[in-house]
Motif scaffolding. Structure first.
Motif, PDB file in Angstrom:
ATOM      1  N   PRO A 184       0.835  -1.215   0.000  1.00 29.55           N
ATOM      2  CA  PRO A 184       0.000   0.000   0.000  1.00 29.55           C
ATOM      3  C   PRO A 184       0.860   1.252   0.000  1.00 29.55           C
ATOM      4  N   LEU A 185       0.330   2.339  -0.577  1.00 33.80           N
ATOM      5  CA  LEU A 185       1.109   3.570  -0.698  1.00 33.80           C
ATOM      6  C   LEU A 185       1.583   4.092   0.650  1.00 33.80           C
ATOM      7  N   ASP A 186       0.711   4.006   1.685  1.00 35.84           N
ATOM      8  CA  ASP A 186       1.141   4.540   2.979  1.00 35.84           C
ATOM      9  C   ASP A 186       2.294   3.740   3.564  1.00 35.84           C
ATOM     10  N   GLU A 187       2.356   2.448   3.242  1.00 31.97           N
ATOM     11  CA  GLU A 187       3.475   1.631   3.710  1.00 31.97           C
ATOM     12  C   GLU A 187       4.718   1.849   2.857  1.00 31.97           C
ATOM     13  N   ILE A 188       4.529   2.194   1.585  1.00 33.24           N
ATOM     14  CA  ILE A 188       5.685   2.469   0.726  1.00 33.24           C
ATOM     15  C   ILE A 188       6.473   3.655   1.268  1.00 33.24           C
ATOM     16  N   GLY A 189       5.741   4.683   1.696  1.00 34.71           N
ATOM     17  CA  GLY A 189       6.427   5.849   2.246  1.00 34.71           C
ATOM     18  C   GLY A 189       7.261   5.478   3.454  1.00 34.71           C
ATOM     19  N   VAL A 190       6.735   4.583   4.297  1.00 32.17           N
ATOM     20  CA  VAL A 190       7.483   4.125   5.474  1.00 32.17           C
ATOM     21  C   VAL A 190       8.726   3.370   5.044  1.00 32.17           C
ATOM     22  N   LEU A 191       8.587   2.513   4.034  1.00 30.22           N
ATOM     23  CA  LEU A 191       9.721   1.734   3.551  1.00 30.22           C
ATOM     24  C   LEU A 191      10.831   2.631   2.997  1.00 30.22           C
ATOM     25  N   LEU A 192      10.431   3.630   2.229  1.00 30.23           N
ATOM     26  CA  LEU A 192      11.425   4.494   1.604  1.00 30.23           C
ATOM     27  C   LEU A 192      12.227   5.283   2.626  1.00 30.23           C
ATOM     28  N   ASP A 193      11.599   5.631   3.726  1.00 29.87           N
ATOM     29  CA  ASP A 193      12.253   6.487   4.715  1.00 29.87           C
ATOM     30  C   ASP A 193      12.703   5.733   5.957  1.00 29.87           C
ATOM     31  N   ALA A 194      12.483   4.398   5.988  1.00 30.04           N
ATOM     32  CA  ALA A 194      12.790   3.633   7.194  1.00 30.04           C
ATOM     33  C   ALA A 194      14.266   3.315   7.293  1.00 30.04           C
ATOM     34  N   THR A 195      14.669   2.971   8.516  1.00 25.56           N
ATOM     35  CA  THR A 195      16.016   2.452   8.712  1.00 25.56           C
ATOM     36  C   THR A 195      16.077   1.040   8.140  1.00 25.56           C
ATOM     37  N   THR A 196      17.261   0.479   8.052  1.00 20.88           N
ATOM     38  CA  THR A 196      17.412  -0.859   7.479  1.00 20.88           C
ATOM     39  C   THR A 196      16.576  -1.886   8.228  1.00 20.88           C
ATOM     40  N   GLY A 197      16.619  -1.843   9.550  1.00 19.61           N
ATOM     41  CA  GLY A 197      15.871  -2.816  10.356  1.00 19.61           C
ATOM     42  C   GLY A 197      14.371  -2.686  10.173  1.00 19.61           C
ATOM     43  N   GLU A 198      13.891  -1.457  10.182  1.00 21.65           N
ATOM     44  CA  GLU A 198      12.454  -1.239  10.012  1.00 21.65           C
ATOM     45  C   GLU A 198      12.005  -1.667   8.625  1.00 21.65           C
ATOM     46  N   GLY A 199      12.820  -1.354   7.642  1.00 23.49           N
ATOM     47  CA  GLY A 199      12.481  -1.721   6.273  1.00 23.49           C
ATOM     48  C   GLY A 199      12.437  -3.225   6.079  1.00 23.49           C
ATOM     49  N   LEU A 200      13.380  -3.946   6.695  1.00 23.53           N
ATOM     50  CA  LEU A 200      13.406  -5.401   6.575  1.00 23.53           C
ATOM     51  C   LEU A 200      12.160  -6.028   7.191  1.00 23.53           C
ATOM     52  N   ALA A 201      11.742  -5.517   8.334  1.00 22.04           N
ATOM     53  CA  ALA A 201      10.554  -6.051   8.990  1.00 22.04           C
ATOM     54  C   ALA A 201       9.324  -5.881   8.114  1.00 22.04           C
ATOM     55  N   THR A 202       9.191  -4.700   7.506  1.00 21.61           N
ATOM     56  CA  THR A 202       8.048  -4.439   6.639  1.00 21.61           C
ATOM     57  C   THR A 202       8.088  -5.332   5.401  1.00 21.61           C
ATOM     58  N   LEU A 203       9.284  -5.485   4.830  1.00 17.52           N
ATOM     59  CA  LEU A 203       9.416  -6.322   3.637  1.00 17.52           C
ATOM     60  C   LEU A 203       9.135  -7.786   3.938  1.00 17.52           C
ATOM     61  N   ARG A 204       9.560  -8.248   5.109  1.00 17.94           N
ATOM     62  CA  ARG A 204       9.284  -9.642   5.471  1.00 17.94           C
ATOM     63  C   ARG A 204       7.788  -9.888   5.633  1.00 17.94           C
ATOM     64  N   THR A 205       7.100  -8.908   6.212  1.00 23.08           N
ATOM     65  CA  THR A 205       5.650  -9.020   6.341  1.00 23.08           C
ATOM     66  C   THR A 205       4.999  -9.064   4.973  1.00 23.08           C
ATOM     67  N   GLN A 206       5.475  -8.195   4.081  1.00 19.99           N
ATOM     68  CA  GLN A 206       4.920  -8.158   2.736  1.00 19.99           C
ATOM     69  C   GLN A 206       5.211  -9.457   1.993  1.00 19.99           C
ATOM     70  N   ARG A 207       6.395 -10.025   2.204  1.00 22.17           N
ATOM     71  CA  ARG A 207       6.731 -11.296   1.551  1.00 22.17           C
ATOM     72  C   ARG A 207       5.779 -12.398   2.004  1.00 22.17           C
ATOM     73  N   ALA A 208       5.469 -12.457   3.291  1.00 22.53           N
ATOM     74  CA  ALA A 208       4.536 -13.462   3.804  1.00 22.53           C
ATOM     75  C   ALA A 208       3.158 -13.290   3.186  1.00 22.53           C
ATOM     76  N   GLN A 209       2.733 -12.023   3.050  1.00 29.29           N
ATOM     77  CA  GLN A 209       1.423 -11.753   2.446  1.00 29.29           C
ATOM     78  C   GLN A 209       1.406 -12.153   0.972  1.00 29.29           C
ATOM     79  N   LEU A 210       2.528 -11.911   0.279  1.00 30.32           N
ATOM     80  CA  LEU A 210       2.615 -12.279  -1.131  1.00 30.32           C
ATOM     81  C   LEU A 210       2.575 -13.795  -1.306  1.00 30.32           C
ATOM     82  N   ARG A 211       3.270 -14.507  -0.417  1.00 29.35           N
ATOM     83  CA  ARG A 211       3.266 -15.972  -0.514  1.00 29.35           C
ATOM     84  C   ARG A 211       1.856 -16.513  -0.282  1.00 29.35           C
ATOM     85  N   ALA A 212       1.150 -15.921   0.673  1.00 28.39           N
ATOM     86  CA  ALA A 212      -0.226 -16.344   0.928  1.00 28.39           C
ATOM     87  C   ALA A 212      -1.100 -16.062  -0.291  1.00 28.39           C
TER      88      ALA A 212
END
Length: 265
Positions: free
Chosen positions: A66-94
């Motif tokens: 989602p766009l609101d999460e993209i903004g968080v990803l673009l501006d997040a630290t490495t750790g925060e970005g990884l957590a968001t991406l891992r969540t998104q990966r799980a959702q994509l696999r589902a």
């Protein structure tokens, strides 16, 4: 500042990125990708860094973020970005799993529409008895393959398990036994008991298609003219075909249908 290779207007940036100018205006409005410069006339200019950020937005959007999460990803630290991406990966696999299940269901639907039944010839005989002829399915498709009832049949058969077929077969066998017994006993067509049997017979088509009383009357007429049906029913009890025709006709009249003029509706 004039437009250049490193400074592009909204239209030029949109063409380069493969999005609409409206999309870029929206991203600017929500603070996702804002042009860093402007021309002397005040028009927005996108720098190379702006375009790179926009390209990352496109990638994340294609992944379903989602766009609101993209903004968080673009501006997040490495750790925060990884957590968001891992969540998104799980959702994509589902989502992939769900899509694969849907694709499998569509494949079964295609096969069911083409073949009429997702059982091998051997499985059909084992389930429906030695009198069953797998060629009947091909004959049915040739006769009714372009009808709405065949589509219903294919849709309902596509997801049916072997156990469900066994249950349907058992119920049909029980119905046939009761019809044969009623015929031998001389049960009068048009009586409440005969009408109840006619309703059970009509309901026996429900696993395949919705059978109206008019359709049921049409089928009854076919029973007495088609040697395949006549041979089958009369093998259960002498005269059963004609008796069943009369029973169905009597029940149709109760429901306001003239069995002699009923049409397939």
């Amino acid at each position: 500042m004039p437009e250049s290779a490193d400074h592009r207007t909204v239209g030029a940036a949109a063409d380069l990125l493969g999005v609409t100018t409206r999309t870029l205006h929206h991203w600017d409005a929500v603070g996702l990708v804002r042009p860093s410069d402007r021309t002397a006339a005040g028009y927005r200019l996108y720098t190379a860094a702006d375009l790179a950020r926009a390209q990352r937005v496109i990638v994340y959007r294609e992944l379903g973020v989602p766009l609101d999460e993209i903004g968080v990803l673009l501006d997040a630290t490495t750790g925060e970005g990884l957590a968001t991406l891992r969540t998104q990966r799980a959702q994509l696999r589902a989502r992939i799993d769900r899509l694969q299940q849907m694709a499998g269901a569509v494949d079964r639907m295609i096969e069911a529409r083409q073949s009429g039944i997702l059982l091998s010839a051997e499985e059909q005989v084992a389930l429906f008895g030695p009198q069953w002829q797998p060629a009947w399915v091909d004959e049915a498709r040739a006769l009714w393959g372009d009808t709405a009832q065949w589509i219903q049949y294919a849709e309902r058969a596509a997801g049916r398990t072997t156990d469900e077929w066994r249950q349907i077969t058992a119920a049909t066998d029980a119905l046939h036994a009761d019809l044969a017994a009623a015929c031998r006993s001389g049960l009068r067509p048009g009586s409440p008991e005969a009408n109840a049997l006619a309703e059970r017979h009509r309901d026996s088509f429900a696993p395949y298609f919705d059978c109206t009383h008019a359709m049921h009357a049409c089928l009854a007429r076919r029973f007495v003219t088609d040697p395949g049906y006549t041979g089958f029913y009369d093998s259960l009890a002498p005269g059963l075909t004609d008796w069943l025709h009369d029973v169905i006709a009597g029940n149709a009249r109760v429901h306001g249908i003239d069995p002699a003029t009923a049409t397939w509706i």
